[in-house]
Design a protein around this motif. Sequence first.
Motif, PDB file in Angstrom:
ATOM      1  N   LEU A 160       4.170   4.683 -13.762  1.00 26.99           N
ATOM      2  CA  LEU A 160       3.573   4.063 -14.948  1.00 26.99           C
ATOM      3  C   LEU A 160       2.810   5.087 -15.788  1.00 26.99           C
ATOM      4  N   LEU A 161       2.127   6.020 -15.133  1.00 29.89           N
ATOM      5  CA  LEU A 161       1.410   7.056 -15.880  1.00 29.89           C
ATOM      6  C   LEU A 161       2.374   7.995 -16.604  1.00 29.89           C
ATOM      7  N   ALA A 197       0.828  -1.206   0.000  1.00 31.31           N
ATOM      8  CA  ALA A 197       0.000   0.000   0.000  1.00 31.31           C
ATOM      9  C   ALA A 197       0.860   1.253   0.000  1.00 31.31           C
ATOM     10  N   GLY A 198       2.051   1.182   0.551  1.00 31.53           N
ATOM     11  CA  GLY A 198       2.946   2.342   0.575  1.00 31.53           C
ATOM     12  C   GLY A 198       3.667   2.570  -0.741  1.00 31.53           C
ATOM     13  N   ILE A 199       3.840   1.532  -1.505  1.00 28.32           N
ATOM     14  CA  ILE A 199       4.593   1.654  -2.759  1.00 28.32           C
ATOM     15  C   ILE A 199       3.682   1.835  -3.971  1.00 28.32           C
ATOM     16  N   MET A 200       2.399   1.570  -3.827  1.00 26.51           N
ATOM     17  CA  MET A 200       1.486   1.641  -4.959  1.00 26.51           C
ATOM     18  C   MET A 200       1.341   3.044  -5.562  1.00 26.51           C
ATOM     19  N   PRO A 201       1.116   4.105  -4.787  1.00 30.30           N
ATOM     20  CA  PRO A 201       0.966   5.426  -5.421  1.00 30.30           C
ATOM     21  C   PRO A 201       2.179   5.854  -6.253  1.00 30.30           C
ATOM     22  N   ILE A 230       4.887   9.669 -21.786  1.00 28.88           N
ATOM     23  CA  ILE A 230       6.066   9.804 -22.654  1.00 28.88           C
ATOM     24  C   ILE A 230       5.881   8.974 -23.919  1.00 28.88           C
ATOM     25  N   ALA A 231       5.373   7.753 -23.772  1.00 24.99           N
ATOM     26  CA  ALA A 231       5.165   6.888 -24.936  1.00 24.99           C
ATOM     27  C   ALA A 231       4.146   7.494 -25.898  1.00 24.99           C
ATOM     28  N   VAL A 232       3.123   8.153 -25.369  1.00 19.74           N
ATOM     29  CA  VAL A 232       2.116   8.768 -26.231  1.00 19.74           C
ATOM     30  C   VAL A 232       2.688   9.994 -26.939  1.00 19.74           C
TER      31      VAL A 232
END
Length: 158
Positions: free
Chosen positions: A28-29, A18-22, A34-36
């Motif tokens: 990832l976003l 839960a601490g590493i998810m945000p 960048i890919a877009v």
Amino acid sequence: MQLSTGVGAGRLRRGWLAGIMPPLVELLLVLAAIAVMLPAFQRVAEIGAGRDRRFAEVGFWIKGLPEPVLPAVCAAYATLVEASVRERLCGAVDGASTAPSLSKPPSVLMQAVSRSAHAFLAPVIDAEARLSGLRLQQREGIGELRGLADAIAAIEAE
């Protein structure tokens, strides 16, 4: 029954996930953004130097600038300066016991200004010589008139 009023009393313990998810979702976003956007930058890269070579490396190269003069000025005038300024600018320079007169600027500075002025004027003098040669060719009808006019305009734009 005893109630606790400590800072961490009402906090539930969560797992490490839960601490590493945000931050992971944010990373990832960012990578997705960048890919877009990356294909759009390909169009910018194709422009190169820009329309009419607007972003090309043009201009004057300044050659012959003088060497730094601070060490020479420090050696001559260190005794006239306050100790804190002398330590900051000159370091551990042993100044002469009697400094030259301050009625005129130090000769080292005057020579540096003269060399700097010459270094900055040299490209302008060179451009003027190229312009006069091109204008002479234009008057005598040597070469293509439009090409000579473009060359003159390019030198004047610099």
